[in-house]
Design a protein around this motif. Structure first.
Motif, short mmCIF file in Angstrom:
data_model
loop_
_atom_site.label_atom_id
_atom_site.label_comp_id
_atom_site.label_asym_id
_atom_site.label_seq_id
_atom_site.Cartn_x
_atom_site.Cartn_y
_atom_site.Cartn_z
N SER A 151 45.13 36.41 45.94
CA SER A 151 44.25 36.60 44.79
C SER A 151 43.94 35.25 44.17
O SER A 151 44.76 34.32 44.23
N THR A 152 42.75 35.16 43.56
CA THR A 152 42.36 33.94 42.89
C THR A 152 41.43 34.27 41.74
O THR A 152 40.78 35.31 41.74
N TRP A 174 36.20 28.46 44.67
CA TRP A 174 36.96 28.68 45.90
C TRP A 174 36.37 29.86 46.67
O TRP A 174 36.16 29.80 47.88
N VAL A 175 36.06 30.94 45.96
CA VAL A 175 35.47 32.13 46.58
C VAL A 175 34.11 31.78 47.19
O VAL A 175 33.82 32.15 48.33
N ASP A 176 33.29 31.05 46.45
CA ASP A 176 31.97 30.65 46.97
C ASP A 176 32.10 29.81 48.24
O ASP A 176 31.31 29.96 49.17
N GLU A 231 36.16 41.97 44.36
CA GLU A 231 36.13 41.48 42.98
C GLU A 231 36.74 42.57 42.10
O GLU A 231 36.48 43.76 42.30
N TYR A 232 37.57 42.17 41.13
CA TYR A 232 38.19 43.14 40.24
C TYR A 232 38.49 42.49 38.90
O TYR A 232 38.37 41.27 38.75
N THR A 284 37.74 38.22 35.45
CA THR A 284 37.34 38.53 36.81
C THR A 284 38.23 37.75 37.78
O THR A 284 38.52 36.58 37.56
N ALA A 285 38.67 38.45 38.82
CA ALA A 285 39.48 37.82 39.86
C ALA A 285 39.01 38.37 41.21
O ALA A 285 38.24 39.33 41.27
N TRP A 286 39.46 37.73 42.27
CA TRP A 286 39.05 38.13 43.62
C TRP A 286 40.26 38.26 44.51
O TRP A 286 41.19 37.44 44.47
#
Length: 69
Positions: free
Chosen positions: A3-4, A9-11, A27-28, A36-38
């Motif tokens: 999780s991040t 980083w996600v992009d 995404e949550y 927001t986290a991923w």
């Protein structure tokens, strides 16, 4: 699974088509502070588990690795 809360980083993972092991990104909303986290999933089984557990607030799939020929 990792999780991040780092959107950059996600992009970067999405731009690299998952890098070496990420296949799905969920995404949550973080249950502790609502941010927001991923969730970075490695494989279909991890993705299915993450979506079924109910551990994530309002989860939605935002990216799936593209198949390369």
């Amino acid at each position: 699974m990792t999780s991040t809360d780092n959107r950059e980083w996600v992009d970067n993972i999405i731009a690299a088509n998952g890098g070496e092991d990420t296949t799905h990104i969920i995404e949550y909303n973080n249950m502790h502070d609502g941010r927001t986290a991923w969730k970075l999933c490695r494989g279909e089984k991890m993705y299915a588990y993450a979506m079924e557990t109910g551990s994530f607030i309002e989860p939605k799939l935002i990216w799936t690795q593209e198949e390369t020929p």
